[in-house]
Design a protein around this motif. Structure first.
Motif, PDB file in Angstrom:
ATOM      1  N   ASN A 202      53.413  19.260 -54.078  1.00  0.00           N
ATOM      2  CA  ASN A 202      53.568  19.917 -55.377  1.00  0.00           C
ATOM      3  C   ASN A 202      53.827  21.414 -55.227  1.00  0.00           C
ATOM      4  O   ASN A 202      54.649  21.994 -55.951  1.00  0.00           O
ATOM      5  CB  ASN A 202      52.329  19.685 -56.241  1.00  0.00           C
ATOM      6  N   GLU A 203      53.147  22.021 -54.268  1.00  0.00           N
ATOM      7  CA  GLU A 203      53.335  23.460 -54.052  1.00  0.00           C
ATOM      8  C   GLU A 203      54.742  23.742 -53.537  1.00  0.00           C
ATOM      9  O   GLU A 203      55.378  24.731 -53.944  1.00  0.00           O
ATOM     10  CB  GLU A 203      52.291  23.971 -53.058  1.00  0.00           C
ATOM     11  N   ILE A 204      55.245  22.887 -52.647  1.00  0.00           N
ATOM     12  CA  ILE A 204      56.601  23.058 -52.115  1.00  0.00           C
ATOM     13  C   ILE A 204      57.625  22.948 -53.232  1.00  0.00           C
ATOM     14  O   ILE A 204      58.546  23.779 -53.346  1.00  0.00           O
ATOM     15  CB  ILE A 204      56.868  22.007 -51.020  1.00  0.00           C
ATOM     16  N   VAL A 205      57.494  21.937 -54.064  1.00  0.00           N
ATOM     17  CA  VAL A 205      58.437  21.743 -55.173  1.00  0.00           C
ATOM     18  C   VAL A 205      58.400  22.933 -56.127  1.00  0.00           C
ATOM     19  O   VAL A 205      59.445  23.446 -56.565  1.00  0.00           O
ATOM     20  CB  VAL A 205      58.128  20.434 -55.918  1.00  0.00           C
ATOM     21  N   ASP A 206      57.217  23.409 -56.467  1.00  0.00           N
ATOM     22  CA  ASP A 206      57.090  24.544 -57.384  1.00  0.00           C
ATOM     23  C   ASP A 206      57.740  25.798 -56.811  1.00  0.00           C
ATOM     24  O   ASP A 206      58.431  26.540 -57.526  1.00  0.00           O
ATOM     25  CB  ASP A 206      55.615  24.815 -57.685  1.00  0.00           C
ATOM     26  N   LYS A 207      57.535  26.041 -55.517  1.00  0.00           N
ATOM     27  CA  LYS A 207      58.105  27.228 -54.881  1.00  0.00           C
ATOM     28  C   LYS A 207      59.631  27.163 -54.880  1.00  0.00           C
ATOM     29  O   LYS A 207      60.317  28.157 -55.172  1.00  0.00           O
ATOM     30  CB  LYS A 207      57.588  27.355 -53.447  1.00  0.00           C
ATOM     31  N   ILE A 208      60.179  25.997 -54.532  1.00  0.00           N
ATOM     32  CA  ILE A 208      61.638  25.850 -54.475  1.00  0.00           C
ATOM     33  C   ILE A 208      62.232  25.936 -55.873  1.00  0.00           C
ATOM     34  O   ILE A 208      63.277  26.576 -56.082  1.00  0.00           O
ATOM     35  CB  ILE A 208      62.018  24.520 -53.803  1.00  0.00           C
ATOM     36  N   ASP A 209      61.586  25.319 -56.846  1.00  0.00           N
ATOM     37  CA  ASP A 209      62.076  25.349 -58.220  1.00  0.00           C
ATOM     38  C   ASP A 209      62.126  26.781 -58.753  1.00  0.00           C
ATOM     39  O   ASP A 209      63.111  27.200 -59.393  1.00  0.00           O
ATOM     40  CB  ASP A 209      61.153  24.495 -59.100  1.00  0.00           C
ATOM     41  N   LEU A 210      61.096  27.548 -58.487  1.00  0.00           N
ATOM     42  CA  LEU A 210      61.065  28.939 -58.923  1.00  0.00           C
ATOM     43  C   LEU A 210      62.132  29.754 -58.220  1.00  0.00           C
ATOM     44  O   LEU A 210      62.809  30.596 -58.841  1.00  0.00           O
ATOM     45  CB  LEU A 210      59.679  29.527 -58.652  1.00  0.00           C
TER      46      LEU A 210
END
Length: 368
Positions: free
Chosen positions: A246-254
């Motif tokens: 979840n943290e990886i997805v959030d970082k990439i999305d941002l």
């Protein structure tokens, strides 16, 4: 190999068709390294130098069948003579013959009498050498779009790390991916002629070498200006991935929303990022066309072309279970050597048998 994915759906008995993916020549050009590096260089992990235009003589050298390398690099491991010892002396199945030694000497003499391959592009050759030194003496090369990852088996260190121009030339000339950049990069274009656009220039990119943790490099797919899917670049199983998903997805999305979306000119593309621990920074590694010639990794291109965007964010897919078969086949091995050699490399006895058989065959041919 098990992967996460969407729920199973009923499949129609009708004949499956591939979804169309529209790619323009400008989309391909936009992914060329020089087109995006200046915009996003502050978000890259390492410094790079772009040498352009690449002279046609250098392109012709890369495309030539002969692998003749310049010998003006002092200390290159490619030209060091091997000292026989107990580890590399195959005296139990091979005998040196004076005739063979004389033949090798004659061949070396013939090669030394040939003009250096860099004689047709001496100025560009010097630019390459100077750039390598400015970047600390260790670089990873690529052309406009592609790195020669399929040719690392030719290198002493089995990586793209080059210490001099000679090693760089060997890597580039041995790569099918580089050949694709030169002759086939625009074949994915769906509108108009598929020729190289007028005024387009090839470029040689030298990136300062850095070691990365391969488990933290990801390929991200953008369609119609929406981030729709993310896949790890390294398709091995990592137990920690689920905890950080979840943290990886959030970082990439941002990163996509705040950095790439406002400035990148194409509506659809794929980009690679590196997120080292402690996952505080996203670094841009590369950009590729949203086209079937780009490796889709854990997705299929038909899936990427037809999946619906999710308001909850992109679909993150990862390897869910260890797969020992994955380790028996190295990445890009299909571009490297005959299957028999790959198989034999996994079995010492088989490798010796292969070498013995090759030696006997060569001696038989010499006797005919």
């Amino acid at each position: 190999m098990l992967v996460e994915g969407p729920e199973k759906k009923t499949v129609s008995s009708a004949v499956a068709t591939f979804a169309d993916i529209s790619v323009s020549a400008q989309d391909v050009v936009n992914c060329s390294y020089s087109q995006w590096y200046n915009k996003f260089s502050s978000y890259t992990y390492t410094k790079a130098e772009i040498l352009r235009p690449v002279p046609i003589e250098f392109i012709n050298y890369l495309l030539s069948d002969d692998i003749i390398l310049p010998k003006d690099e002092q200390g290159s491991s490619l030209f060091q003579k091997v000292e026989l010892n107990s580890d590399n002396e195959y005296s139990d199945w091979e005998e040196e013959e004076d005739d063979d030694a004389d033949a090798d000497a004659d061949e070396d003499k013939d090669l030394s009498n040939k003009a250096s391959p860099t004689s047709t592009f001496p100025s560009f050759h010097q630019k390459i050498k100077d750039a390598i030194q400015r970047l600390g003496g260790k670089v990873a090369p690529k052309l406009n779009w592609t790195s020669p990852q399929d040719a690392t088996w030719m290198m002493m260190n089995n990586t793209m790390e080059c210490h001099n121009a000679t090693e760089l030339y060997l890597l580039l000339k041995s790569s099918d991916y580089i050949n694709h950049d030169i002759g086939h990069a625009f074949e994915c274009v769906t509108e108009g002629p598929q020729n190289v656009p007028e005024g387009f220039e090839y470029e040689l990119v030298l990136r300062k070498w850095f070691d990365i943790n391969p488990s933290m490099e990801f390929r991200c797919f953008v369609r119609d200006r929406q981030l729709i899917a993310i896949s790890p670049r390294d398709l091995n199983y990592y137990t920690f991935m689920k905890d950080f998903e979840n943290e990886i997805v959030d970082k990439i999305d941002l990163f996509f929303d705040s950095v790439l979306l406002p400035k990148f000119d194409s509506n659809s593309f794929a980009f690679d990022v590196y997120i080292p621990k402690p996952l505080t920074t996203v670094y841009l590694v590369d950009v590729n066309p949203f086209a079937r010639q780009t490796d889709s990794l854990l997705f299929s291109w038909n899936e990427l072309a037809t999946m619906k965007s999710d308001d909850d964010g992109p679909l993150f897919r990862k390897v869910e279970q260890a797969n020992s078969g994955r380790f028996a086949s190295r990445a890009h091995s299909q571009n490297q050597v005959p299957k028999e050699i790959v198989d034999a490399s996994l079995d010492t006895e088989a490798l010796v048998e292969l070498a013995q058989g090759w030696d006997k065959m060569m001696k038989k041919e010499d006797g005919d």
